[in-house]
Design a protein around this motif. Structure first.
Motif, PDB file in Angstrom:
ATOM      1  N   GLY A   1       6.213  49.182 -23.970  1.00  0.00           N
ATOM      2  CA  GLY A   1       7.146  48.748 -25.015  1.00  0.00           C
ATOM      3  C   GLY A   1       8.599  48.877 -24.610  1.00  0.00           C
ATOM      4  O   GLY A   1       9.486  48.360 -25.273  1.00  0.00           O
ATOM      5  N   ALA A   2       8.868  49.565 -23.503  1.00  0.00           N
ATOM      6  CA  ALA A   2      10.282  49.724 -23.103  1.00  0.00           C
ATOM      7  C   ALA A   2      10.415  49.926 -21.588  1.00  0.00           C
ATOM      8  O   ALA A   2      10.723  48.993 -20.850  1.00  0.00           O
ATOM      9  CB  ALA A   2      10.910  50.908 -23.858  1.00  0.00           C
ATOM     10  N   ALA A   3      10.124  51.128 -21.109  1.00  0.00           N
ATOM     11  CA  ALA A   3      10.443  51.480 -19.711  1.00  0.00           C
ATOM     12  C   ALA A   3       9.658  50.655 -18.700  1.00  0.00           C
ATOM     13  O   ALA A   3      10.226  50.136 -17.725  1.00  0.00           O
ATOM     14  CB  ALA A   3      10.172  52.978 -19.487  1.00  0.00           C
ATOM     15  N   LEU A   4       8.355  50.501 -18.911  1.00  0.00           N
ATOM     16  CA  LEU A   4       7.541  49.749 -17.928  1.00  0.00           C
ATOM     17  C   LEU A   4       7.981  48.292 -17.869  1.00  0.00           C
ATOM     18  O   LEU A   4       8.136  47.724 -16.780  1.00  0.00           O
ATOM     19  CB  LEU A   4       6.056  49.837 -18.287  1.00  0.00           C
ATOM     20  CG  LEU A   4       5.114  48.988 -17.416  1.00  0.00           C
ATOM     21  CD1 LEU A   4       5.170  49.430 -15.957  1.00  0.00           C
ATOM     22  CD2 LEU A   4       3.685  49.047 -17.946  1.00  0.00           C
ATOM     23  N   ASN A   5       8.240  47.697 -19.026  1.00  0.00           N
ATOM     24  CA  ASN A   5       8.665  46.284 -19.008  1.00  0.00           C
ATOM     25  C   ASN A   5       9.973  46.142 -18.227  1.00  0.00           C
ATOM     26  O   ASN A   5      10.146  45.211 -17.430  1.00  0.00           O
ATOM     27  CB  ASN A   5       8.851  45.764 -20.431  1.00  0.00           C
ATOM     28  CG  ASN A   5       8.832  44.234 -20.496  1.00  0.00           C
ATOM     29  OD1 ASN A   5       7.769  43.615 -20.334  1.00  0.00           O
ATOM     30  ND2 ASN A   5       9.991  43.634 -20.687  1.00  0.00           N
ATOM     31  N   ALA A   6      10.881  47.099 -18.406  1.00  0.00           N
ATOM     32  CA  ALA A   6      12.167  47.049 -17.694  1.00  0.00           C
ATOM     33  C   ALA A   6      11.959  47.193 -16.183  1.00  0.00           C
ATOM     34  O   ALA A   6      12.542  46.440 -15.387  1.00  0.00           O
ATOM     35  CB  ALA A   6      13.084  48.155 -18.206  1.00  0.00           C
ATOM     36  N   VAL A   7      11.110  48.121 -15.771  1.00  0.00           N
ATOM     37  CA  VAL A   7      10.852  48.310 -14.330  1.00  0.00           C
ATOM     38  C   VAL A   7      10.124  47.092 -13.763  1.00  0.00           C
ATOM     39  O   VAL A   7      10.404  46.651 -12.637  1.00  0.00           O
ATOM     40  CB  VAL A   7      10.055  49.612 -14.092  1.00  0.00           C
ATOM     41  CG1 VAL A   7       9.584  49.714 -12.645  1.00  0.00           C
ATOM     42  CG2 VAL A   7      10.905  50.831 -14.449  1.00  0.00           C
ATOM     43  N   GLN A   8       9.233  46.493 -14.554  1.00  0.00           N
ATOM     44  CA  GLN A   8       8.550  45.277 -14.078  1.00  0.00           C
ATOM     45  C   GLN A   8       9.539  44.117 -13.901  1.00  0.00           C
ATOM     46  O   GLN A   8       9.397  43.298 -12.990  1.00  0.00           O
ATOM     47  CB  GLN A   8       7.437  44.885 -15.052  1.00  0.00           C
ATOM     48  CG  GLN A   8       6.225  45.809 -14.992  1.00  0.00           C
ATOM     49  CD  GLN A   8       5.251  45.563 -16.123  1.00  0.00           C
ATOM     50  OE1 GLN A   8       5.647  45.190 -17.227  1.00  0.00           O
ATOM     51  NE2 GLN A   8       3.973  45.786 -15.873  1.00  0.00           N
ATOM     52  N   ILE A   9      10.566  44.063 -14.757  1.00  0.00           N
ATOM     53  CA  ILE A   9      11.617  43.046 -14.571  1.00  0.00           C
ATOM     54  C   ILE A   9      12.355  43.332 -13.256  1.00  0.00           C
ATOM     55  O   ILE A   9      12.611  42.427 -12.453  1.00  0.00           O
ATOM     56  CB  ILE A   9      12.603  43.031 -15.756  1.00  0.00           C
ATOM     57  CG1 ILE A   9      11.909  42.573 -17.043  1.00  0.00           C
ATOM     58  CG2 ILE A   9      13.804  42.127 -15.454  1.00  0.00           C
ATOM     59  CD1 ILE A   9      12.754  42.731 -18.306  1.00  0.00           C
ATOM     60  N   ALA A  10      12.641  44.596 -12.999  1.00  0.00           N
ATOM     61  CA  ALA A  10      13.328  44.972 -11.742  1.00  0.00           C
ATOM     62  C   ALA A  10      12.462  44.592 -10.537  1.00  0.00           C
ATOM     63  O   ALA A  10      12.955  44.027  -9.552  1.00  0.00           O
ATOM     64  CB  ALA A  10      13.615  46.465 -11.743  1.00  0.00           C
ATOM     65  N   GLU A  11      11.162  44.839 -10.641  1.00  0.00           N
ATOM     66  CA  GLU A  11      10.244  44.477  -9.538  1.00  0.00           C
ATOM     67  C   GLU A  11      10.216  42.962  -9.336  1.00  0.00           C
ATOM     68  O   GLU A  11      10.161  42.459  -8.207  1.00  0.00           O
ATOM     69  CB  GLU A  11       8.835  45.006  -9.848  1.00  0.00           C
ATOM     70  CG  GLU A  11       8.730  46.524  -9.794  1.00  0.00           C
ATOM     71  CD  GLU A  11       7.420  47.044 -10.391  1.00  0.00           C
ATOM     72  OE1 GLU A  11       6.701  46.278 -11.065  1.00  0.00           O
ATOM     73  OE2 GLU A  11       7.141  48.254 -10.198  1.00  0.00           O
ATOM     74  N   LEU A  12      10.298  42.248 -10.437  1.00  0.00           N
ATOM     75  CA  LEU A  12      10.327  40.776 -10.402  1.00  0.00           C
ATOM     76  C   LEU A  12      11.590  40.296  -9.666  1.00  0.00           C
ATOM     77  O   LEU A  12      11.537  39.419  -8.793  1.00  0.00           O
ATOM     78  CB  LEU A  12      10.326  40.267 -11.846  1.00  0.00           C
ATOM     79  CG  LEU A  12      10.463  38.791 -12.167  1.00  0.00           C
ATOM     80  CD1 LEU A  12       9.289  38.005 -11.622  1.00  0.00           C
ATOM     81  CD2 LEU A  12      10.566  38.590 -13.684  1.00  0.00           C
ATOM     82  N   LEU A  13      12.723  40.925  -9.975  1.00  0.00           N
ATOM     83  CA  LEU A  13      13.984  40.556  -9.316  1.00  0.00           C
ATOM     84  C   LEU A  13      13.886  40.783  -7.808  1.00  0.00           C
ATOM     85  O   LEU A  13      14.306  39.941  -7.011  1.00  0.00           O
ATOM     86  CB  LEU A  13      15.143  41.376  -9.887  1.00  0.00           C
ATOM     87  CG  LEU A  13      15.508  41.136 -11.352  1.00  0.00           C
ATOM     88  CD1 LEU A  13      16.619  42.094 -11.781  1.00  0.00           C
ATOM     89  CD2 LEU A  13      15.924  39.691 -11.597  1.00  0.00           C
ATOM     90  N   VAL A  14      13.287  41.901  -7.432  1.00  0.00           N
ATOM     91  CA  VAL A  14      13.145  42.208  -5.998  1.00  0.00           C
ATOM     92  C   VAL A  14      12.201  41.196  -5.347  1.00  0.00           C
ATOM     93  O   VAL A  14      12.512  40.608  -4.323  1.00  0.00           O
ATOM     94  CB  VAL A  14      12.602  43.650  -5.804  1.00  0.00           C
ATOM     95  CG1 VAL A  14      12.229  43.893  -4.342  1.00  0.00           C
ATOM     96  CG2 VAL A  14      13.636  44.673  -6.275  1.00  0.00           C
ATOM     97  N   ALA A  15      11.079  40.936  -6.001  1.00  0.00           N
ATOM     98  CA  ALA A  15      10.073  40.029  -5.423  1.00  0.00           C
ATOM     99  C   ALA A  15      10.633  38.624  -5.239  1.00  0.00           C
ATOM    100  O   ALA A  15      10.254  37.908  -4.308  1.00  0.00           O
ATOM    101  CB  ALA A  15       8.845  39.984  -6.335  1.00  0.00           C
TER     102      ALA A  15
END
Ligand code: 2RA
Length: 345
Positions: free
Chosen positions: A318-332
């Motif tokens: 609901g918050a932290a994981l979605n944000a980190v997954q967005i960061a991982e998406l940016l890196v990928a």
């Protein structure tokens, strides 16, 4: 490639989950800065076995920072996110400050990952109830566009922060000891009680929390005409939200097909044992990455209606994981460039 990351709001429930996730998901961090209010400055938190100091956020906090994960409330994000962007960082903001800004992508990686590429420095993390619902219904929407959503939420105390989680436990203890519970975070006792979400009411009779589900879902789905109504309720649960979702389509949606789709949907775990009457529960969703979905059934009041029930960890997906997954998406997708090393002067 590794990145200098700053967490703004490092001591909150979401901030501490962000630190845990950066570590457990091995996000490529070259350096981590922990930023919080002056009252938290001086304390330390552990990251990758190292005690890191918590610093009070200030004008120079974002020098050479590549990525800021912000979860310190809307006013802090409004004050500091533009400065972080000006210093060259990309900001993933968990507050509601920029979610409806047309220049700011509002992203759930399982739903609209491509939107992240349009960022101009800030990417907004949707509200927890919106993220959990979007992950669960997007796979169905891709088969048959959803015409209308009726959502009822059962929101855990964690949505109001770590103090709220402690308060509901203290209240429960007081009640079990025959004492009168006191409330500070919420206007009323939450233990053994529930009440409509106490965010600001609008003249339409909806609270801001309910309107977030309406407007954010439309933006994430790119469906401005999607009809949505929501009733958001705070319930005496610690850290996972649950939602009863009714979906209306233009034509009947086969329940078996819906079940099959959700059994394979990214970020979803199908939890259904009809013989055992076993379905998603917040105590089982807590601490998990997936949104638990179950009780998928034909709406008996409408031939083109479908009902489902979900539980998801409010702090994590609901918050932290979605944000980190967005960061991982940016890196990928090569959308996060490390700042050029400061030239030796
Ligand atoms: C809540 N979604 O649960 C809001 C803020 N996290 O109160």
């Amino acid at each position: 490639q590794s990145y200098k990351v700053a967490i703004l709001g490092a001591t909150g429930a979401v901030g501490t989950e962000l630190i845990e996730l950066l570590q457990s998901r091995q996000f490529p961090v070259s350096e981590l800065k922990l930023l919080a209010s002056p009252r938290s400055a001086g304390r330390t938190l552990t990251f990758q076995g190292e005690e890191l100091p918590i610093e009070a956020v200030g004008e120079n906090s974002f020098a050479n920072v590549d990525l800021v994960l912000a979860s310190a409330g809307g006013s802090i994000s409004k004050a500091w996110a533009p400065k972080a962007v000006a210093a060259g960082a990309v900001v993933i903001d968990n507050s509601s400050a920029f979610r409806m800004d047309p220049q700011v992508p509002l992203v759930v990686p399982e739903v609209n990952p491509d939107a992240a590429a349009r960022h101009q420095g800030i990417i907004a993390n949707p509200n927890c109830t919106t993220i959990l619902m979007s992950v669960a219904i997007w796979p169905l929407h891709q088969i048959q566009p959803i015409k209308r959503i009726v959502a009822a939420t059962y929101q855990s105390a964690s949505g109001a922060g770590a103090r709220a989680m402690e308060e509901v436990k203290t209240q429960a203890k007081a009640i079990l000891q025959g004492e009168t519970p006191t409330s500070e975070v919420f206007p009323y006792p939450l233990a053994f009680n529930l009440f409509p979400h106490n965010s600001k009411l609008t003249d339409q009779g909806y609270c801001e929390e309910e309107l977030k589900m309406v407007h954010e879902t439309r933006k994430i789905f790119g469906a401005p005409d999607l009809r949505i109504t929501a009733t958001c309720i705070r319930v005496p649960v610690l850290r996972a939200h649950s939602e009863a979702i009714n979906l209306e389509f233009d034509a009947p949606f086969d329940v078996a097909q819906a079940r099959e789709l959700l059994s394979q949907a990214p970020g979803v775990k199908l939890v259904e044992d009809w013989q055992a009457n076993y379905f998603p529960m917040p105590i089982e969703a807590s601490g998990r990455d997936e949104v638990l979905v179950g009780r998928i059934r034909q709406d008996l009041s409408h031939p083109c209606g479908l009902e489902l029930w979900l539980s998801g960890d409010q702090i994590r997906k609901g918050a932290a994981l979605n944000a980190v997954q967005i960061a991982e998406l940016l890196v990928a997708r090569n959308l996060l460039q490390p700042a050029a090393p400061a030239l030796a002067t």
